[in-house]
Structure formats: C-alpha cells, structure tokens
Write a protein that holds these residues in place. Sequence first.
Motif, PDB file in Angstrom:
ATOM      1  N   GLU A   1       0.829  -1.206   0.000  1.00  0.00           N
ATOM      2  CA  GLU A   1       0.000   0.000   0.000  1.00  0.00           C
ATOM      3  C   GLU A   1       0.866   1.258   0.000  1.00  0.00           C
ATOM      4  O   GLU A   1       0.572   2.222  -0.715  1.00  0.00           O
ATOM      5  CB  GLU A   1      -0.940  -0.002   1.212  1.00  0.00           C
ATOM      6  CG  GLU A   1      -1.940   1.128   1.155  1.00  0.00           C
ATOM      7  CD  GLU A   1      -2.964   1.099   2.274  1.00  0.00           C
ATOM      8  OE1 GLU A   1      -3.702   2.099   2.378  1.00  0.00           O
ATOM      9  OE2 GLU A   1      -3.035   0.120   3.040  1.00  0.00           O
TER      10      GLU A   1
ATOM     11  N   ARG B   1       0.756   4.130  -2.910  1.00  0.00           N
ATOM     12  CA  ARG B   1       0.498   5.530  -2.541  1.00  0.00           C
ATOM     13  C   ARG B   1       1.679   6.427  -2.935  1.00  0.00           C
ATOM     14  O   ARG B   1       1.479   7.565  -3.372  1.00  0.00           O
ATOM     15  CB  ARG B   1       0.242   5.651  -1.047  1.00  0.00           C
ATOM     16  CG  ARG B   1      -0.850   4.749  -0.534  1.00  0.00           C
ATOM     17  CD  ARG B   1      -2.162   5.403  -0.497  1.00  0.00           C
ATOM     18  NE  ARG B   1      -3.126   4.526   0.166  1.00  0.00           N
ATOM     19  CZ  ARG B   1      -4.414   4.610  -0.027  1.00  0.00           C
ATOM     20  NH1 ARG B   1      -4.904   5.513  -0.843  1.00  0.00           N
ATOM     21  NH2 ARG B   1      -5.229   3.803   0.591  1.00  0.00           N
TER      22      ARG B   1
ATOM     23  N   ILE C   1      -1.618   5.587   4.077  1.00  0.00           N
ATOM     24  CA  ILE C   1      -1.763   4.144   4.287  1.00  0.00           C
ATOM     25  C   ILE C   1      -2.957   3.913   5.209  1.00  0.00           C
ATOM     26  O   ILE C   1      -3.107   4.591   6.226  1.00  0.00           O
ATOM     27  CB  ILE C   1      -0.479   3.548   4.898  1.00  0.00           C
ATOM     28  CG1 ILE C   1       0.697   3.712   3.934  1.00  0.00           C
ATOM     29  CG2 ILE C   1      -0.677   2.079   5.278  1.00  0.00           C
ATOM     30  CD1 ILE C   1       2.040   3.410   4.567  1.00  0.00           C
ATOM     31  N   SER C   2      -3.807   2.955   4.870  1.00  0.00           N
ATOM     32  CA  SER C   2      -5.030   2.717   5.645  1.00  0.00           C
ATOM     33  C   SER C   2      -4.748   2.466   7.122  1.00  0.00           C
ATOM     34  O   SER C   2      -5.476   2.963   7.997  1.00  0.00           O
ATOM     35  CB  SER C   2      -5.813   1.553   5.049  1.00  0.00           C
ATOM     36  OG  SER C   2      -5.038   0.374   5.043  1.00  0.00           O
TER      37      SER C   2
ATOM     38  N   PHE D   1      -9.439   2.220   3.694  1.00  0.00           N
ATOM     39  CA  PHE D   1      -8.818   2.016   2.369  1.00  0.00           C
ATOM     40  C   PHE D   1      -9.312   3.046   1.395  1.00  0.00           C
ATOM     41  O   PHE D   1     -10.364   3.533   1.399  1.00  0.00           O
ATOM     42  CB  PHE D   1      -9.121   0.621   1.808  1.00  0.00           C
ATOM     43  CG  PHE D   1      -8.114  -0.412   2.244  1.00  0.00           C
ATOM     44  CD1 PHE D   1      -6.810  -0.389   1.771  1.00  0.00           C
ATOM     45  CD2 PHE D   1      -8.476  -1.408   3.128  1.00  0.00           C
ATOM     46  CE1 PHE D   1      -5.883  -1.340   2.171  1.00  0.00           C
ATOM     47  CE2 PHE D   1      -7.561  -2.367   3.531  1.00  0.00           C
ATOM     48  CZ  PHE D   1      -6.275  -2.337   3.058  1.00  0.00           C
TER      49      PHE D   1
END
Length: 107
Positions: free
Chosen positions: A61, A65, A79-80, A107
């Motif tokens: 992720e 990103r 980032i989630s 997310f």
Amino acid sequence: MILVSKYLVPKGYSGLTLFPFILLKERRLKTDKRFINHERIHLRQQLELLIAPFYLIYGIEFLIRLIKLKNWHLAYRAISFEREAYSNDNNLDYLKRRPFWNFIHYF
C-alpha cells in the motif's frame, strides 16, 4: 513491550511497532498516551492480520500511494493502517470498542 532505542527507529520517525514491541526513539514518549495509543492500534492491526501479512499489505500500500502521490510523507499518512491510527489515537478507549478489521474502512 515498550523499548527505547534511538538506533532502532528510522530517521524521521519517533516510534515504530514491530510485533510484539513498540520501539521509541526517546524515553519521554513512554508517557505520551496519544503516541502509545497510536502504536497500540498498530499492534492490534498486526495481530488481526497474523503479523506477516500486515507488513506485506503495509509495504504494498505504501508503494502504491508513493507512486500515486510522489511524496514519501503523504504516502505514509495515506496508508489505511496509519489513517486509522491517526484518526483514533486521541481516543484512549478506542481499542476497547474497535470492531475487528476496522482498518478496512480506511482504504
């Protein structure tokens, strides 16, 4: 378990969570309830994903990103797992009522 070591935490960061440890760059952070809560949220996320998959998802992720945002700090904050932790680190009761796999909502 909380450990303090300026050598284990990467430059530019104050702390890091590597299950089952919370690593802090400075001793004073041990008394920062918001900061420790943030890192405990990461411990819960890591447990829910059985540890290794957490790091894999986190890394993938982050790379996605970073490619999209072209900025290290913005990619990290997007980032989630970080979004959940930053959104709730001031709520010291968050982990008591947090739903299982709640990071999915970020997310």
